[in-house]
Design a protein around this motif. Structure first.
Motif, PDB file in Angstrom:
ATOM      1  N   UNK A 196       9.358   4.453   1.987  1.00 44.53           N
ATOM      2  CA  UNK A 196       9.120   4.913   0.615  1.00 44.53           C
ATOM      3  C   UNK A 196       7.661   4.712   0.229  1.00 44.53           C
ATOM      4  N   UNK A 197       7.092   3.572   0.588  1.00 38.84           N
ATOM      5  CA  UNK A 197       5.688   3.296   0.272  1.00 38.84           C
ATOM      6  C   UNK A 197       4.763   4.302   0.944  1.00 38.84           C
ATOM      7  N   UNK A 198       5.044   4.633   2.200  1.00 39.03           N
ATOM      8  CA  UNK A 198       4.212   5.607   2.910  1.00 39.03           C
ATOM      9  C   UNK A 198       4.342   6.992   2.285  1.00 39.03           C
ATOM     10  N   UNK A 199       5.551   7.350   1.871  1.00 38.15           N
ATOM     11  CA  UNK A 199       5.765   8.658   1.247  1.00 38.15           C
ATOM     12  C   UNK A 199       4.937   8.788  -0.036  1.00 38.15           C
ATOM     13  N   UNK A 200       4.907   7.740  -0.851  1.00 40.33           N
ATOM     14  CA  UNK A 200       4.112   7.789  -2.074  1.00 40.33           C
ATOM     15  C   UNK A 200       2.616   7.788  -1.760  1.00 40.33           C
TER      16      UNK A 200
END
Length: 221
Positions: A196-200
């Motif tokens: 999720x952090x990488x996607x954001x």
């Protein structure tokens, strides 16, 4: 007799003033030419080109979105940690994973913090100017500086996201022909948070690219 000696109308009374005006004009022209030749001529243009209000609103929305994306990426990544166990060749080994164990994840958090601060500063500087209904940039140099910063941060954010993605893929697939298995099976929550952090982070890169396009629109207007 008085009719024969009519007073002649006076002529050329304004000639001295005309000569003075001509002389002044020539002097001014010469002065301007000299300043242009010496490179000291400065042409002032105080007219401000105003863009539609939708442009300003879009600029503000993008900065807010960049700030929120940075906050989500940092918060989700820094809370990524989990304890579990894994079986290798029949032996149960304890596992403990935390985001700070990876340099790539630390790099992503650092870049996200910097981008968040950059977006916050742009909001602080832009909001008062928008309330005064003035241009969002104080000058063309200011606009060029923000354009360069948006581009640099977009590329750096892409670099950080790519580095973190490589580590995450390794955790998912393991290493072929080696004893390292898929760590994301026992560490599901940790890997999901990192994803999720990488996607954001990539979403933030996209937002910064749009900000750079808006900067170019302002400069070309």
């Amino acid at each position: 007799m008085s009719n024969d000696h009519k007073t002649q109308p006076e002529t050329a009374i304004q000639l001295p003033e005309l000569n003075t005006t001509t002389t002044t004009t020539n002097t001014t022209t010469t002065k301007v030419a000299d300043e242009a030749e010496n490179g000291t001529l400065v042409i002032s243009n105080n007219s401000t080109k105003k863009l539609p209000r939708n442009y300003v609103v879009m600029h503000i929305v993008l900065r807010v979105a960049c700030l929120l994306a940075s906050l989500v990426s940092v918060i989700v990544m820094t809370t990524a940690k989990e304890k579990s166990s894994i079986s290798i060749y029949g032996f149960d080994l304890p596992l403990y994973s935390k985001w700070s164990f990876s340099g790539s994840f630390q790099y992503l958090v650092g870049v996200s913090v910097v981008v968040g601060v950059h977006s916050l500063l742009q909001l602080v500087m832009t909001a008062p100017r928008m309330l005064r209904k003035s241009s969002i940039f104080s000058s063309r140099n200011h606009a060029w500086l923000i354009f360069a910063a948006d581009q640099v941060f977009a590329y750096v954010m892409m670099s950080a996201g790519s580095a973190a993605t490589g580590v995450t893929n390794l955790n998912h697939t393991g290493i072929k022909h080696a004893a390292l298995p898929n760590f994301c099976k026992p560490l599901r929550s940790f890997c999901d948070r990192v994803g999720v952090s990488i996607a954001f982070a990539f979403f933030n890169c996209f937002l910064l690219a749009i900000c750079a396009v808006l900067d170019i629109i302002w400069l070309s207007n």
